[in-house]
Enzyme design. Structure first.
Site, PDB file in Angstrom:
ATOM      1  N   GLY A 179      15.883 -74.438  67.005  1.00  0.00           N
ATOM      2  CA  GLY A 179      15.886 -73.011  67.328  1.00  0.00           C
ATOM      3  C   GLY A 179      17.050 -72.706  68.241  1.00  0.00           C
ATOM      4  O   GLY A 179      17.602 -73.612  68.882  1.00  0.00           O
TER       5      GLY A 179
ATOM      6  N   GLN B  28      21.854 -68.196  74.535  1.00  0.00           N
ATOM      7  CA  GLN B  28      22.334 -69.572  74.702  1.00  0.00           C
ATOM      8  C   GLN B  28      23.797 -69.724  74.282  1.00  0.00           C
ATOM      9  O   GLN B  28      24.430 -70.732  74.609  1.00  0.00           O
ATOM     10  CB  GLN B  28      21.456 -70.555  73.919  1.00  0.00           C
ATOM     11  CG  GLN B  28      20.037 -70.648  74.474  1.00  0.00           C
ATOM     12  CD  GLN B  28      19.192 -71.602  73.675  1.00  0.00           C
ATOM     13  OE1 GLN B  28      18.618 -71.219  72.653  1.00  0.00           O
ATOM     14  NE2 GLN B  28      19.120 -72.852  74.111  1.00  0.00           N
TER      15      GLN B  28
ATOM     16  N   CYS C 178      15.329 -78.449  75.322  1.00  0.00           N
ATOM     17  CA  CYS C 178      16.121 -77.224  75.187  1.00  0.00           C
ATOM     18  C   CYS C 178      17.594 -77.601  75.154  1.00  0.00           C
ATOM     19  O   CYS C 178      18.050 -78.403  75.971  1.00  0.00           O
ATOM     20  CB  CYS C 178      15.854 -76.293  76.376  1.00  0.00           C
ATOM     21  SG  CYS C 178      16.750 -74.728  76.274  1.00  0.00           S
ATOM     22  N   LEU C 179      18.324 -76.999  74.225  1.00  0.00           N
ATOM     23  CA  LEU C 179      19.761 -77.288  74.119  1.00  0.00           C
ATOM     24  C   LEU C 179      20.500 -76.841  75.376  1.00  0.00           C
ATOM     25  O   LEU C 179      21.606 -77.326  75.638  1.00  0.00           O
ATOM     26  CB  LEU C 179      20.339 -76.601  72.877  1.00  0.00           C
ATOM     27  CG  LEU C 179      19.799 -77.142  71.541  1.00  0.00           C
ATOM     28  CD1 LEU C 179      20.283 -76.277  70.389  1.00  0.00           C
ATOM     29  CD2 LEU C 179      20.188 -78.596  71.340  1.00  0.00           C
TER      30      LEU C 179
ATOM     31  N   HIS D  75       9.183 -70.382  72.745  1.00  0.00           N
ATOM     32  CA  HIS D  75      10.320 -70.922  73.507  1.00  0.00           C
ATOM     33  C   HIS D  75      11.541 -70.005  73.365  1.00  0.00           C
ATOM     34  O   HIS D  75      12.215 -69.688  74.349  1.00  0.00           O
ATOM     35  CB  HIS D  75      10.610 -72.343  73.002  1.00  0.00           C
ATOM     36  CG  HIS D  75      11.786 -73.022  73.595  1.00  0.00           C
ATOM     37  ND1 HIS D  75      11.695 -74.161  74.369  1.00  0.00           N
ATOM     38  CD2 HIS D  75      13.117 -72.750  73.525  1.00  0.00           C
ATOM     39  CE1 HIS D  75      12.906 -74.541  74.755  1.00  0.00           C
ATOM     40  NE2 HIS D  75      13.796 -73.706  74.249  1.00  0.00           N
ATOM     41  N   GLU D  76      11.810 -69.560  72.133  1.00  0.00           N
ATOM     42  CA  GLU D  76      12.992 -68.701  71.894  1.00  0.00           C
ATOM     43  C   GLU D  76      12.790 -67.297  72.478  1.00  0.00           C
ATOM     44  O   GLU D  76      13.731 -66.712  73.038  1.00  0.00           O
ATOM     45  CB  GLU D  76      13.312 -68.607  70.405  1.00  0.00           C
ATOM     46  CG  GLU D  76      13.555 -69.923  69.675  1.00  0.00           C
ATOM     47  CD  GLU D  76      14.488 -70.861  70.378  1.00  0.00           C
ATOM     48  OE1 GLU D  76      15.328 -70.405  71.188  1.00  0.00           O
ATOM     49  OE2 GLU D  76      14.377 -72.083  70.154  1.00  0.00           O
TER      50      GLU D  76
ATOM     51  N   HIS E 285      13.535 -67.260  76.023  1.00  0.00           N
ATOM     52  CA  HIS E 285      14.980 -67.169  76.321  1.00  0.00           C
ATOM     53  C   HIS E 285      15.438 -65.713  76.373  1.00  0.00           C
ATOM     54  O   HIS E 285      16.273 -65.348  77.200  1.00  0.00           O
ATOM     55  CB  HIS E 285      15.807 -67.891  75.253  1.00  0.00           C
ATOM     56  CG  HIS E 285      15.972 -69.364  75.462  1.00  0.00           C
ATOM     57  ND1 HIS E 285      16.562 -69.904  76.581  1.00  0.00           N
ATOM     58  CD2 HIS E 285      15.650 -70.420  74.671  1.00  0.00           C
ATOM     59  CE1 HIS E 285      16.591 -71.227  76.467  1.00  0.00           C
ATOM     60  NE2 HIS E 285      16.041 -71.578  75.311  1.00  0.00           N
TER      61      HIS E 285
HETATM   62  O1  GNR Z   1      15.853 -78.003  69.427  1.00  0.00           O
HETATM   63  C1  GNR Z   1      14.893 -77.647  70.112  1.00  0.00           C
HETATM   64  N1  GNR Z   1      13.734 -78.365  70.037  1.00  0.00           N
HETATM   65  C2  GNR Z   1      12.548 -77.936  70.606  1.00  0.00           C
HETATM   66  C3  GNR Z   1      11.515 -78.865  70.715  1.00  0.00           C
HETATM   67  C4  GNR Z   1      10.305 -78.481  71.250  1.00  0.00           C
HETATM   68  C5  GNR Z   1      10.111 -77.183  71.664  1.00  0.00           C
HETATM   69  C6  GNR Z   1      11.140 -76.256  71.581  1.00  0.00           C
HETATM   70  C7  GNR Z   1      12.346 -76.636  71.041  1.00  0.00           C
HETATM   71  S1  GNR Z   1      13.619 -75.462  70.903  1.00  0.00           S
HETATM   72  C8  GNR Z   1      15.005 -76.497  71.029  1.00  0.00           C
HETATM   73  C9  GNR Z   1      16.291 -75.720  70.836  1.00  0.00           C
HETATM   74  C10 GNR Z   1      16.425 -74.699  71.933  1.00  0.00           C
HETATM   75  O2  GNR Z   1      16.767 -74.952  73.064  1.00  0.00           O
HETATM   76  N2  GNR Z   1      16.127 -73.462  71.628  1.00  0.00           N
HETATM   77  O3  GNR Z   1      16.192 -72.510  72.573  1.00  0.00           O
HETATM   78 NI    NI Z   2      15.869 -73.534  74.487  1.00  0.00          NI
END
Ligand code: GNR
Ligand code: NI
Length: 172
Positions: free
Chosen positions: A47, A52, A95-96, A137-138, A141
């Site tokens: 995601g 980001q 999270c990236l 999660h997204e 953000h």
């Molecule tokens: O790549 C991602 N893996 C992930 C694993 C578990 C819960 C959420 C994520 S999202 C993350 C990519 C990211 O930072 N998206 O904002």
């Molecule tokens: Ni993230």
């Protein structure tokens, strides 16, 4: 299409911004989604939210397809969670924007999300499992919230300090 740099800690100035809704799904939005998707695939991640890559608009991409499976990109604009289950579930998140850090996060197990799709049409989806986790999660953000905000203050402050220190050492 182009790869975009992914913003990481300690850049909280950017990552804590609250993103603005997009007015229309035009060619600029579609080009940004495409660049975000390419950037996410390359990272690799499942995601990515526009903030980001430094763009404070309420846009995200998700693709949960595993290696070797056909790609299944989901393009989302202006998402709103309209329902969340009482039942919670735990998932180890990463999270990236916080590279190489993983912690268990508890969130609603199922949600319904209203959003605009790639055609600019309103859509509602019911998400469970990893899709529910990833969408939350997204969407976090887009509101300037990071997954570390859902863990203990001690762990959160420790990881933020680690990235601040690494950044300063890298700049010497
Ligand atoms: O790549 C991602 N893996 C992930 C694993 C578990 C819960 C959420 C994520 S999202 C993350 C990519 C990211 O930072 N998206 O904002
Ligand atoms: Ni993230």
């Amino acid at each position: 299409m182009s790869l975009l740099p992914i913003i990481t800690l300690p850049d909280e100035k950017t990552l804590r911004e609250v993103s603005k809704p997009v007015a229309t799904i035009d060619s600029h939005v579609k080009a940004l989604w495409d660049d975000m998707l390419e950037t996410m695939y390359r990272a690799p991640g499942i995601g990515l939210a526009a903030i980001q890559v430094g763009v404070p608009q309420r846009l995200l991409v998700i693709d949960l397809a595993k290696d070797g499976e056909p790609k299944a990109p989901l393009f989302v604009a202006n998402p709103e969670i309209t329902w969340a289950s009482e039942q919670q579930s735990d998932y180890e998140e990463g999270c990236l924007s916080i590279p190489d850090y993983y912690e268990m996060v508890t969130r609603p197990a199922e949600i319904k999300v209203r959003y605009l799709n790639r055609q600019g049409e309103p859509n509602e989806m019911h998400a469970t499992g990893l899709m529910a986790t990833c969408l939350q999660h997204e969407i976090d953000h887009l509101n300037g919230v990071l997954f570390i905000d859902h863990i203990s203050r001690l762990k959160r402050e420790r990881v933020i300090k680690k990235f601040q220190k690494a950044h300063k050492l890298g700049k010497l």
